[in-house]
Design a protein around this motif. Sequence first.
Motif, PDB file in Angstrom:
ATOM      1  N   LYS A  15      11.889 -17.878 -45.434  1.00 15.92           N
ATOM      2  CA  LYS A  15      11.624 -18.382 -46.782  1.00 15.92           C
ATOM      3  C   LYS A  15      10.174 -18.827 -46.996  1.00 15.92           C
ATOM      4  N   TYR A  16       9.525 -19.265 -45.926  1.00 14.30           N
ATOM      5  CA  TYR A  16       8.210 -19.881 -46.089  1.00 14.30           C
ATOM      6  C   TYR A  16       7.197 -19.306 -45.102  1.00 14.30           C
ATOM      7  N   GLU A  17       5.944 -19.316 -45.526  1.00 14.40           N
ATOM      8  CA  GLU A  17       4.828 -18.886 -44.680  1.00 14.40           C
ATOM      9  C   GLU A  17       4.044 -20.122 -44.248  1.00 14.40           C
ATOM     10  N   PRO A  18       3.865 -20.344 -42.933  1.00 18.28           N
ATOM     11  CA  PRO A  18       3.118 -21.526 -42.479  1.00 18.28           C
ATOM     12  C   PRO A  18       1.609 -21.320 -42.536  1.00 18.28           C
ATOM     13  N   VAL A  19       0.920 -22.393 -42.833  1.00 21.70           N
ATOM     14  CA  VAL A  19      -0.545 -22.429 -42.757  1.00 21.70           C
ATOM     15  C   VAL A  19      -0.903 -23.577 -41.814  1.00 21.70           C
ATOM     16  N   LEU A  20      -1.726 -23.290 -40.818  1.00 26.13           N
ATOM     17  CA  LEU A  20      -2.054 -24.276 -39.804  1.00 26.13           C
ATOM     18  C   LEU A  20      -3.521 -24.691 -39.894  1.00 26.13           C
ATOM     19  N   GLY A  21      -3.806 -25.809 -39.307  1.00 28.92           N
ATOM     20  CA  GLY A  21      -5.175 -26.255 -39.084  1.00 28.92           C
ATOM     21  C   GLY A  21      -5.161 -27.182 -37.885  1.00 28.92           C
ATOM     22  N   ILE A  22      -6.126 -27.054 -36.995  1.00 25.03           N
ATOM     23  CA  ILE A  22      -6.133 -27.875 -35.780  1.00 25.03           C
ATOM     24  C   ILE A  22      -7.483 -28.566 -35.636  1.00 25.03           C
ATOM     25  N   GLU A  23      -7.433 -29.870 -35.472  1.00 21.15           N
ATOM     26  CA  GLU A  23      -8.630 -30.666 -35.215  1.00 21.15           C
ATOM     27  C   GLU A  23      -8.522 -31.190 -33.786  1.00 21.15           C
ATOM     28  N   THR A  24      -9.459 -30.794 -32.946  1.00 24.91           N
ATOM     29  CA  THR A  24      -9.397 -31.142 -31.533  1.00 24.91           C
ATOM     30  C   THR A  24     -10.536 -32.080 -31.172  1.00 24.91           C
ATOM     31  N   HIS A  25     -10.197 -33.197 -30.535  1.00 27.92           N
ATOM     32  CA  HIS A  25     -11.199 -34.152 -30.069  1.00 27.92           C
ATOM     33  C   HIS A  25     -11.330 -34.009 -28.554  1.00 27.92           C
ATOM     34  N   ASP A 218      -5.035 -32.913 -33.292  1.00 29.59           N
ATOM     35  CA  ASP A 218      -4.365 -33.265 -34.538  1.00 29.59           C
ATOM     36  C   ASP A 218      -3.917 -31.953 -35.177  1.00 29.59           C
ATOM     37  N   VAL A 219      -2.611 -31.821 -35.415  1.00 28.22           N
ATOM     38  CA  VAL A 219      -2.047 -30.548 -35.865  1.00 28.22           C
ATOM     39  C   VAL A 219      -1.642 -30.644 -37.328  1.00 28.22           C
ATOM     40  N   ASN A 220      -2.271 -29.832 -38.171  1.00 25.72           N
ATOM     41  CA  ASN A 220      -1.966 -29.789 -39.598  1.00 25.72           C
ATOM     42  C   ASN A 220      -1.038 -28.617 -39.897  1.00 25.72           C
ATOM     43  N   VAL A 221       0.007 -28.869 -40.672  1.00 24.16           N
ATOM     44  CA  VAL A 221       0.975 -27.828 -41.030  1.00 24.16           C
ATOM     45  C   VAL A 221       1.318 -27.952 -42.511  1.00 24.16           C
ATOM     46  N   SER A 222       1.340 -26.811 -43.193  1.00 25.99           N
ATOM     47  CA  SER A 222       1.885 -26.765 -44.551  1.00 25.99           C
ATOM     48  C   SER A 222       2.671 -25.481 -44.699  1.00 25.99           C
ATOM     49  N   LEU A 223       3.559 -25.450 -45.669  1.00 27.72           N
ATOM     50  CA  LEU A 223       4.380 -24.267 -45.932  1.00 27.72           C
ATOM     51  C   LEU A 223       4.196 -23.832 -47.380  1.00 27.72           C
ATOM     52  N   MET A 224       4.213 -22.524 -47.595  1.00 27.42           N
ATOM     53  CA  MET A 224       4.247 -22.005 -48.968  1.00 27.42           C
ATOM     54  C   MET A 224       5.332 -20.942 -49.045  1.00 27.42           C
ATOM     55  N   PRO A 225       6.040 -20.881 -50.179  1.00 26.87           N
ATOM     56  CA  PRO A 225       7.104 -19.887 -50.319  1.00 26.87           C
ATOM     57  C   PRO A 225       6.563 -18.485 -50.106  1.00 26.87           C
ATOM     58  N   ARG A 226       7.383 -17.634 -49.520  1.00 25.56           N
ATOM     59  CA  ARG A 226       6.993 -16.240 -49.322  1.00 25.56           C
ATOM     60  C   ARG A 226       6.594 -15.620 -50.656  1.00 25.56           C
ATOM     61  N   GLY A 227       5.444 -14.962 -50.661  1.00 30.82           N
ATOM     62  CA  GLY A 227       4.973 -14.312 -51.873  1.00 30.82           C
ATOM     63  C   GLY A 227       4.108 -15.190 -52.744  1.00 30.82           C
ATOM     64  N   ARG A 234      -0.059 -30.430 -46.900  1.00 27.50           N
ATOM     65  CA  ARG A 234      -0.082 -30.461 -45.432  1.00 27.50           C
ATOM     66  C   ARG A 234       0.225 -31.856 -44.898  1.00 27.50           C
ATOM     67  N   THR A 235       0.729 -31.867 -43.695  1.00 26.25           N
ATOM     68  CA  THR A 235       0.844 -33.107 -42.924  1.00 26.25           C
ATOM     69  C   THR A 235      -0.042 -32.975 -41.695  1.00 26.25           C
ATOM     70  N   GLU A 236      -0.400 -34.105 -41.122  1.00 27.08           N
ATOM     71  CA  GLU A 236      -1.294 -34.112 -39.958  1.00 27.08           C
ATOM     72  C   GLU A 236      -0.635 -34.904 -38.837  1.00 27.08           C
ATOM     73  N   THR A 237      -0.174 -34.195 -37.819  1.00 28.54           N
ATOM     74  CA  THR A 237       0.443 -34.844 -36.666  1.00 28.54           C
ATOM     75  C   THR A 237      -0.663 -35.230 -35.684  1.00 28.54           C
ATOM     76  N   LYS A 238      -0.812 -36.535 -35.460  1.00 33.37           N
ATOM     77  CA  LYS A 238      -1.990 -37.064 -34.764  1.00 33.37           C
ATOM     78  C   LYS A 238      -1.820 -37.116 -33.246  1.00 33.37           C
ATOM     79  N   VAL A 268       5.041 -35.047 -48.497  1.00 36.83           N
ATOM     80  CA  VAL A 268       4.069 -36.115 -48.684  1.00 36.83           C
ATOM     81  C   VAL A 268       2.888 -35.857 -47.753  1.00 36.83           C
ATOM     82  N   GLN A 269       1.685 -35.892 -48.296  1.00 39.26           N
ATOM     83  CA  GLN A 269       0.501 -35.751 -47.445  1.00 39.26           C
ATOM     84  C   GLN A 269       0.334 -37.043 -46.665  1.00 39.26           C
ATOM     85  N   GLU A 270       0.471 -36.934 -45.346  1.00 38.04           N
ATOM     86  CA  GLU A 270       0.491 -38.125 -44.506  1.00 38.04           C
ATOM     87  C   GLU A 270       0.150 -37.752 -43.070  1.00 38.04           C
ATOM     88  N   THR A 271      -0.128 -38.764 -42.261  1.00 34.45           N
ATOM     89  CA  THR A 271      -0.208 -38.561 -40.819  1.00 34.45           C
ATOM     90  C   THR A 271       1.196 -38.741 -40.250  1.00 34.45           C
TER      91      THR A 271
END
Length: 500
Positions: A15-25, A218-227, A234-238, A268-271
């Motif tokens: 149903k959904y396509e993931p979009v990622l972003g990674i911030e590495t310290h 820090d792993v960022n994830v968001s989903l968008m419906p297919r198409g 996005r959320t940011e898992t710290k 909700v945009q959150e950590t």
Amino acid sequence: MTTPTLMDYDEALAKYEPVLGIETHIELGTASKMFCGCPTEFGAEPNTQVCPVCLGLPGALPVTNRAAIEGIIKIGLALNCEIVEWCRFARKNYFYPDMPKNFQISQYDEPLCVDGHLDVEVDGETYRIEIERVHMEEDTGKSLHVGGTTGRIHGAEYSLVDYNRAGIPLVEIVTKPIVATGDRAPLVARAFATELRELVRSLGVSDVRMEQGSMRCDVNVSLMPRGASEWGTRTETKNVNSLRSVERAVRSEIERQAAVLDGGGRIVQETRHFHEDTGRTTSGRSKEEAQDYRYFPEPDLVPMAPSRDWVAELRASLPELPAARRRRIQAEWNLSDLELRDVVNAGAVDLIEATVAQGTDAGAARKWWMNELSRRATEQGVELADLPITPEQVARVQAMITAGELNDKLARKVFEGVLAGEGTPDEVVAKRGLKVVSDEGELSAVIDEVIAGNADVADKIRAGKVAAAGALVGAVMKATRGQADAGRARELILEKLGAS
């Protein structure tokens, strides 16, 4: 803690396509901190590696650590970044107990390294992870929340702060949005973190030990419906602190966010915090309203303008990077893609290469590290490199096999002794009496006894059934406690029975 509602992973990806972003310290392994001369030793007594500068006391002035700048430039070059000709530090202002100055010296809109990329491979497919920026800052202190059940501030009885880490050079690597990964999104995230860790380690600028916090994601994830064309919230898992957890955190957020969206809710945009025991994330703090860090140029530091000659010199000093090294050893060791992957995943590349450097055949070196020693590492619950045995010792065992002094069975006993702390391979062989029986007279006498005790088998061999010799060889090996040369024993058996 409320258990989140989850959607089946395959259903979520349908149903959904993931979009990622990674911030590495990544903490750099410099001898001193970023802006002062305090040591950076891990595990020192709390608050013993501090001074007026890293504590932000009045009148103390920072001085930039040249070795740290050299380290970040090397990282930027290895990530195919452009190293800018001019940049500067800024003050990021916020109040938190682990930041003694109430501001952090960082880089804001003028980072040192920009527009790079790192290629990673998952299931035979290459993904290019675009790097937006690599910038320099100082690490914060470390809070310890005592009491409660979660180790976090909520529910704790009191908190303690250790400022030893405050001011350690910290490199932040920020990816651009990672798209078109489909159901491999968790694996791509893990592959990126793995490849980045190996790359930085190869440069020698950090030990990148995730369990000690010198590499944190820090792993960022968001989903968008297919198409759809518009990305989701996005959320940011710290502060995810293991490669496996990076993969699990992405998967968990995909399943959670899909369930929320499918139920008509909103993300909700959150950590968020990742929990190793459950493999799930829980809410941290909201980031729906932009926080004003009141960035402004750091007045106590001059801008940085790394010369092109210095950058060229650092580029020329880069070692062989992991991807190129893998291609080389795959060709030199004649490995299939699957064999190469297994060697890399086991953390055995350095160990095998060091064993080969001692004169051991690559196939033999790989056999011992990937089979016998890997099994023992698994049994002990440690990394392969943490076993108390060196490549030199493995090479010595193989040299004794090549010389006919040991066979594989005896070699395993030698490894057992070395790992048990009984000494070097030669000392274990001497103490346990493990050398192959090489005296022809002694071996011949044992064979005579075996033939006499197995007359029926001996008659079969005399009659031409040479394959039956295996039974007598087995009896010889048993009689010598595995210390006979099986090949020579077979030759002598056939000679004595006239079947050679």
